[in-house]
Design a protein around this motif. Structure first.
Motif, PDB file in Angstrom:
ATOM      1  N   LYS A  10     -31.934  41.185 -89.691  1.00 14.37           N
ATOM      2  CA  LYS A  10     -31.147  41.524 -90.553  1.00 14.37           C
ATOM      3  C   LYS A  10     -31.408  42.793 -91.509  1.00 14.37           C
ATOM      4  O   LYS A  10     -30.392  42.982 -92.326  1.00 14.37           O
ATOM      5  CB  LYS A  10     -31.269  40.086 -91.709  1.00 14.37           C
ATOM      6  N   GLU A  11     -32.516  43.281 -91.279  1.00 17.98           N
ATOM      7  CA  GLU A  11     -32.666  44.479 -92.200  1.00 17.98           C
ATOM      8  C   GLU A  11     -32.572  45.646 -91.476  1.00 17.98           C
ATOM      9  O   GLU A  11     -32.734  46.794 -91.727  1.00 17.98           O
ATOM     10  CB  GLU A  11     -34.158  44.442 -92.700  1.00 17.98           C
ATOM     11  N   LYS A  69     -26.769  48.410 -90.719  1.00 22.60           N
ATOM     12  CA  LYS A  69     -27.004  47.220 -90.206  1.00 22.60           C
ATOM     13  C   LYS A  69     -25.644  46.948 -89.168  1.00 22.60           C
ATOM     14  O   LYS A  69     -25.293  45.854 -89.376  1.00 22.60           O
ATOM     15  CB  LYS A  69     -27.104  46.032 -91.226  1.00 22.60           C
TER      16      LYS A  69
END
Length: 281
Positions: free
Chosen positions: A193-194, A225
């Motif tokens: 996610k990061e 992302k």
């Protein structure tokens, strides 16, 4: 006899080196010069050793002369690098390398076979339709219809595997799409996610290859992302794989530096700096 003894003593003294005699200074020792080949070899060895030391040296300052505060700050920085980039250890090399990727020559050959199959089917269909309109005799139209049916059967995958082991053009395209889909899924798993590789860029002091400008677009997409969706070609995936391999090298060096600093802190009794990486949830 005395002259012979003096000559023998002189030869012995010359063979042994410099001799200190009363009333004069010591004779200088004969200078031994290396051959030019040996000097050149020594210079080459020195150059190679210097290059090796420069290449293998890790640009991390030692904590031998640092105080506890500096050592703790350095260990905290290294621990943060390890936490942010630990997902690089989940790399699946075979999945991103795509060694079974169909090459362009195979795809072009399969495309030519597909075009020939379509052309033959169209010619047979045209002959059959011409027979229906009366332009050609009925027996020619019947032969065209039979040829059309046979050509269509040869295009069925189950029948095609009987007379040729080569994959069809459609099979090669499906294989490429499947491999790209698997590579994007794996990249999405690694990035999380990061994002991953833009955080690994902090380790560029441990591996200067991470500073290469060809990785700038990947780093920008990873920070946004949006990297997995942007991997649309094999060249992009291979470039991503190269960066991950370089990041893995840097990670191992950061880990070695962290454990070395941790051991030095333990030896010096600096409990604040002597910490271990926290377990990820």
């Amino acid at each position: 006899m005395a002259q012979n003894q003096s000559a023998a003593e002189a030869l012995t003294g010359a063979a042994q080196g410099a001799v200190l005699r009363p009333g004069r200074s010591a004779d200088p020792a004969p200078a031994t010069e290396l051959p030019e080949a040996d000097q050149a070899a020594d210079q080459e060895v020195a150059t190679v050793e210097a290059d090796s030391i420069q290449t293998d040296a890790v640009p991390v300052e030692s904590i031998g002369d640092a105080d506890p505060v500096q050592a703790e700050s350095r260990q905290r920085t290294l621990r943060l690098m390890l936490r942010q980039c630990d997902r690089v250890l989940l790399l699946d090399f075979d999945l991103l390398a795509m060694n079974d990727w169909p090459d362009n020559f195979s795809v072009a050959a399969a495309r030519r076979s597909r075009d020939l199959w379509l052309f033959s089917a169209l010619v047979a269909a045209a002959i059959f339709l011409s027979g229906l309109t009366g332009f050609v005799p009925a027996w020619i139209a019947g032969g065209g219809f039979g040829a059309f049916i046979i050509i269509l059967l040869l295009g069925i995958p189950a029948v095609r595997r009987i007379y040729t082991p080569k994959p069809s053009y459609l099979d090669l395209l499906i294989r490429r799409q499947r491999m790209m889909r698997d590579a994007r899924k794996h990249a999405e798993h690694l990035e999380g996610k990061e994002g991953l590789i833009w955080q690994c860029a902090r380790m560029n002091d441990f591996n200067p290859a991470l500073k290469n400008t060809r990785f700038s677009s990947l780093l920008r997409l990873s920070e946004q992302k949006a990297l997995p969706r942007a991997l649309s070609r094999r060249e992009h995936v291979r470039l991503y794989l190269i960066y991950l391999l370089e990041a893995e090298k840097a990670y191992s060096r950061v880990q070695a530096a962290f454990f070395e600093g941790n051991q030095n802190a333990i030896d010096r009794g600096w409990q604040e700096a002597a910490a271990v990486p926290e377990d990820r949830a």
